[in-house]
Design an enzyme around this catalytic site. Sequence first.
Site, PDB file in Angstrom:
ATOM      1  CG  HIS A  12      -2.087  -0.892   1.017  1.00  0.00           C
ATOM      2  ND1 HIS A  12      -2.581  -1.720   1.984  1.00  0.00           N
ATOM      3  CD2 HIS A  12      -2.831  -1.091  -0.077  1.00  0.00           C
ATOM      4  CE1 HIS A  12      -3.595  -2.381   1.485  1.00  0.00           C
ATOM      5  NE2 HIS A  12      -3.769  -2.023   0.247  1.00  0.00           N
TER       6      HIS A  12
ATOM      7  CB  CYS B 176      12.336  -0.677 -20.148  1.00  0.00           C
ATOM      8  SG  CYS B 176      12.083  -2.445 -19.942  1.00  0.00           S
TER       9      CYS B 176
HETATM   10  C1  PEP Z   1      12.937  -5.114 -15.217  1.00  0.00           C
HETATM   11  O1  PEP Z   1      12.902  -6.243 -14.718  1.00  0.00           O
HETATM   12  O2  PEP Z   1      13.987  -4.468 -15.396  1.00  0.00           O
HETATM   13  C2  PEP Z   1      11.697  -4.461 -15.644  1.00  0.00           C
HETATM   14  C3  PEP Z   1      11.713  -3.319 -16.283  1.00  0.00           C
HETATM   15  O3  PEP Z   1      10.529  -5.073 -15.305  1.00  0.00           O
HETATM   16  P1  PEP Z   1       9.885  -5.009 -13.821  1.00  0.00           P
HETATM   17  O4  PEP Z   1      10.687  -4.069 -12.999  1.00  0.00           O
HETATM   18  O5  PEP Z   1       8.493  -4.576 -14.021  1.00  0.00           O
HETATM   19  O6  PEP Z   1      10.013  -6.445 -13.389  1.00  0.00           O
END
Ligand code: PEP
Length: 541
Positions: free
Chosen positions: A185, A476
């Site tokens: 939360h 990402c």
């Molecule tokens: C990652 O694993 O780097 C990613 C971008 O996905 P998440 O953080 O959502 O697992």
Amino acid sequence: MTEVLRGLGASAGVATGPAYRLADPPRLPPPHPVTDPDAELDRAYAAIDAVCRDIGERAAAAAEPTTAEILRVQAALAGDRTLRDGVAMAVRAGHPAPHAVAAVLAEHRSALLAAGGLLAARAADLDDLRDRAVAHCLGLPMPALPDPGHPFVLLAVDLSPADAAMLDPSRVLAVVTSAGSFVSHTAILARARGLPTVVACAGALDIRDGTPVTVDGATGRVAVGADEPAGAAPRRSRIEAVTGDLRGRTADGHPVALLANIGGVAEWTGGTAEGVGLFRTEMLFQHHIDAPTEAEQTAAYAEVFRALPDCPVIVRTLDAGADKPLPFLREDHEPNPALGIRGLRVARRREDILRTQIAAIAAAAAGCRARVSVMAPMVTTVAEAAQFAALCRDAGLPTVGAMVEVPAAAVRAVEILQVVDFLSVGTNDLSQYTFAADRRSGELSDLLDPWQPALLSLVALCAAAGAAVGRPVGVCGEAAADPDFAVLLVGLGVSSLSMAPPAVPAVRAALAARTLDDCRRAAQAALAARDPAAARAAVRL
Ligand code: PEP
Ligand code: MG
């Protein structure tokens, strides 16, 4: 001297200010003999009723729908018949009111923890009910946030919904918790309020009240003792409003797309990034008991696509499991969920869910101007990537990618790129799986440091694969939000960087200050480094 703690970045943004810890919960006194069980039970019920009323009133007064819903669920827990029945039994067995309430809630808590996943993340709700009910029984004030008289960074084990609902962004600059997860939360409500937040930060509770700290909710970094001149004013960074050209580029004009990681339309802050490089769709459905229908999903995705006309949007299919459990995709108890059925692997058992989602993304994309592509989390083999690509293309989504989060996928990046159109490297999970270190572990944060040379080598493999096959490779994971790391990634040949929106302006500025050759030299020096510190230093030079 500045000490650096690491946790999980749960709500992006940077804040600096003095830290204050949430007061400790009320302590139970030694039990006294119960001479009048009826009176004792009245005392216990009065406490439960008071807590119910208090939380219900907060739910009614909450401005944000997320806060209101969370508080309503907590009020329902407090009003649950089994709680009253359990307390009555405990009192009749001779326990004083506060002890009876604490014991019964402790039982409920153990049941939630045993259930794991999203239910376990609700344990803090019961802790809060216990603290409030015990305080009421003992005639103590209900637990409340600190009030030092000026803006501060809040430290806590975790925040209950009631505490989190009280987070006033004009008083609380940022939140750091020692427990919690991306779906706790604390994280949900802090994101809703735009408060920089780091969860699962070991050592956070050792920070003394009043100590200046700098919290980076994108990277999970907490600098204690501040990198700051003494007396610097408390502050929280704002998203720089950029007008005009949002494209990222190096000083000599080499383009690097700067994209946003979002979990829903509320996190899309136009005027910051060129588009969305990671749309974490599981965030939309984390409270759903039943799988969302195709129509429900189509509407949710279309809302995001409509906000991004003519912009790229990379939608990631549901990444359920391990640290991101979804109630409708709960698997039987797995001894090691991070190595179990998660991400794309869920389709082994529930291909229907993946197919429905892909159909919904295609339907939403067909009616909007966003340039939609789709990618799968946790791809491990070429065969998995090929199957996923076929499903998407059959559904009318021509541009398909694979996330690289598992070393096996990095090692076979060339082959995977022969069956998909792009790769997106998720450094958060790629670190976890490369170093066999739970990404939530504060104790192993040195292994999870993205500057670890072994991680750099795997990212370099992916970028080289992209160059060899002529297809884009983006990053990402949270590491892309670090301006120095962004320089390194561009030097390795990465073509897009996706990050929490507040991190984009600093990354744009860092790239604009270097030529592509500078970036390449920095990347080669970092790859040759023996350890994370040397790699970092090589890029900063
Ligand atoms: C990652 O694993 O780097 C990613 C971008 O996905 P998440 O953080 O959502 O697992
Ligand atoms: Mg991941």
